[in-house]
Design an enzyme around this catalytic site. Sequence first.
Site, mmCIF file in Angstrom:
data_model
loop_
_atom_site.group_PDB
_atom_site.id
_atom_site.type_symbol
_atom_site.label_atom_id
_atom_site.label_comp_id
_atom_site.label_asym_id
_atom_site.label_seq_id
_atom_site.Cartn_x
_atom_site.Cartn_y
_atom_site.Cartn_z
ATOM 1 N N LYS A 123 0.774 -1.284 0.126
ATOM 2 C CA LYS A 123 -0.184 -0.001 -0.014
ATOM 3 C C LYS A 123 0.889 1.214 -0.047
ATOM 4 C CE LYS A 123 -4.416 -1.499 1.565
ATOM 5 N NZ LYS A 123 -5.554 -1.187 2.751
ATOM 6 N N LYS A 203 -4.586 -10.384 -6.603
ATOM 7 C CA LYS A 203 -5.786 -10.605 -5.948
ATOM 8 C C LYS A 203 -6.877 -9.700 -6.518
ATOM 9 C CE LYS A 203 -5.504 -8.182 -1.713
ATOM 10 N NZ LYS A 203 -5.837 -7.926 -0.473
ATOM 11 N N LYS A 206 -11.401 -4.608 -4.048
ATOM 12 C CA LYS A 206 -12.300 -3.707 -4.342
ATOM 13 C C LYS A 206 -12.001 -2.128 -4.761
ATOM 14 C CE LYS A 206 -13.554 -3.869 0.469
ATOM 15 N NZ LYS A 206 -12.346 -3.548 1.473
HETATM 16 P P1 TYM Z 1 -10.644 -5.748 3.503
HETATM 17 O O1 TYM Z 1 -11.601 -4.722 3.814
HETATM 18 O O2 TYM Z 1 -9.524 -5.829 2.526
HETATM 19 O O3 TYM Z 1 -11.199 -7.131 3.057
HETATM 20 C C1 TYM Z 1 -12.464 -7.653 3.964
HETATM 21 C C2 TYM Z 1 -12.382 -9.308 3.980
HETATM 22 O O4 TYM Z 1 -12.400 -9.952 2.483
HETATM 23 C C3 TYM Z 1 -11.213 -10.697 2.338
HETATM 24 N N1 TYM Z 1 -10.711 -10.709 1.130
HETATM 25 C C4 TYM Z 1 -10.675 -11.686 0.177
HETATM 26 N N2 TYM Z 1 -10.858 -12.767 0.033
HETATM 27 C C5 TYM Z 1 -10.502 -13.740 -0.875
HETATM 28 N N3 TYM Z 1 -10.167 -13.360 -2.005
HETATM 29 C C6 TYM Z 1 -9.858 -11.857 -2.075
HETATM 30 N N4 TYM Z 1 -9.526 -11.490 -3.442
HETATM 31 C C7 TYM Z 1 -10.176 -11.029 -0.989
HETATM 32 N N5 TYM Z 1 -9.709 -9.597 -1.006
HETATM 33 C C8 TYM Z 1 -10.510 -9.374 0.419
HETATM 34 C C9 TYM Z 1 -9.927 -10.061 3.245
HETATM 35 O O5 TYM Z 1 -9.178 -11.134 3.730
HETATM 36 C C10 TYM Z 1 -11.050 -9.779 4.420
HETATM 37 O O6 TYM Z 1 -11.291 -11.150 5.216
HETATM 38 N N6 TYM Z 1 -7.767 -5.643 7.547
HETATM 39 C C11 TYM Z 1 -8.812 -6.075 6.984
HETATM 40 C C12 TYM Z 1 -10.109 -5.377 7.719
HETATM 41 C C13 TYM Z 1 -9.945 -5.589 9.335
HETATM 42 C C14 TYM Z 1 -10.382 -6.728 9.690
HETATM 43 C C15 TYM Z 1 -10.243 -6.198 11.230
HETATM 44 C C16 TYM Z 1 -10.672 -7.998 9.527
HETATM 45 C C17 TYM Z 1 -9.727 -4.445 10.203
HETATM 46 N N7 TYM Z 1 -9.959 -4.968 11.443
HETATM 47 C C18 TYM Z 1 -10.576 -7.111 12.380
HETATM 48 C C19 TYM Z 1 -10.771 -8.912 10.593
HETATM 49 C C20 TYM Z 1 -10.691 -8.514 11.892
HETATM 50 C C21 TYM Z 1 -9.277 -5.721 5.723
HETATM 51 O O7 TYM Z 1 -8.508 -4.864 5.112
HETATM 52 O O8 TYM Z 1 -9.803 -6.319 4.953
#
Ligand code: TYM
Length: 340
Positions: A123, A203, A206
């Site tokens: 990032k 990957k 969004k």
């Molecule tokens: P974020 O917002 O990027 O993504 C949300 C969830 O979706 C999963 N994910 C994917 N799974 C499979 N294939 C993909 N291409 C893909 N892209 C995203 C992510 O693994 C995630 O589970 N840091 C986290 C948000 C967060 C969080 C937390 C998660 C903040 N605090 C506490 C769990 C517990 C994040 O950026 O997810």
Amino acid sequence: MSNQESSNTATNKKVILSGMQPTGRLMIGNYAGALRNWNALQHTHDCLFCVVDMHAITVRQKPADLRRTSLDVAALYIASGIDPEKSVIFLQSHVPQHAELAWVLTCLTYMGECSRMTQFKEKSEKHSETVGLFTYPILMAADILIYQADLVPVGADQKQHLELTRNLAERFNHYYSDTFVVPDPYIPPDGHRIMSLQEPDKKMSKSDSNQKSTLFLTDSPDEIRNKIKRAVTDSGTEIRMDEARPAVSNLLTLYQIATSKPMADIEAHFAGKNYAELKSELADAMIALLEPVQAEYNRLMDDKTYLEQILKDGAEAARRRAHKTLRKVYKKTGFVPAFS
Ligand code: TYM
């Protein structure tokens, strides 16, 4: 306190916490890696799901967009099957204890631990290298530890953040005495890493600048069909899972997510068929999966009062629980309790 122990003594259920960033519309990777499992786990676990709006501002956001997307993500949680009667749904910024615990944990984290994080490295190449981006995984650890979560259902990209969370919990417990449950990640065997439709070695995200790469949960049937039709394919014609052919493997994984069929059956079904047939059947299956989600999402967006009430109730429930942990943490840290 061990991670084997159930931490909600009232319900005797294991506690689950997870969240998503409102940095764009939710897409099929979020569903495959996380939402799908949240859905299944809410029947057997004590679940809290938050929209992590405070994480979103580690990258510059337009305020109006952030406000809209935060509600959008909450609505999509519910539309995808998260039942507000069973799970606590809330916005991270409504529960100030996350940020307060994050500070205590920040003081236990070494610089090297944050600079090792792959997501930070990726990032900071694309965005301003702020301290927020650097310390982001500590706030994520706080999100989890403040609820004494046993299990964290996420996609594979969050594994490293979960390891830091575990290390911080253990470090605090070791230095001050047992306080935190040490959480386990819950990463699904299939769909834990959905790849971009245009660059299958990257990957799906969004916030990808190329919208053709990403299948959003709110895409119209025409958009879904077009994006799948234009998805890149590999050389070779055989339709089966193969590490050396990431594009076809990704399309098959998406088909599995949409139909919930075993991969062996899917491979047998597509044996002898061509890419055009795979893409056409995948588009049908994806549209069928997303149609009811979109209908419910539209209904929720037309009834903002209902959505706001859920988020208000969710935040109250979350604050009560977060307050308990923070009080304990502050006491152990040596802060004098506030005078009443
Ligand atoms: P974020 O917002 O990027 O993504 C949300 C969830 O979706 C999963 N994910 C994917 N799974 C499979 N294939 C993909 N291409 C893909 N892209 C995203 C992510 O693994 C995630 O589970 N840091 C986290 C948000 C967060 C969080 C937390 C998660 C903040 N605090 C506490 C769990 C517990 C994040 O950026 O997810």
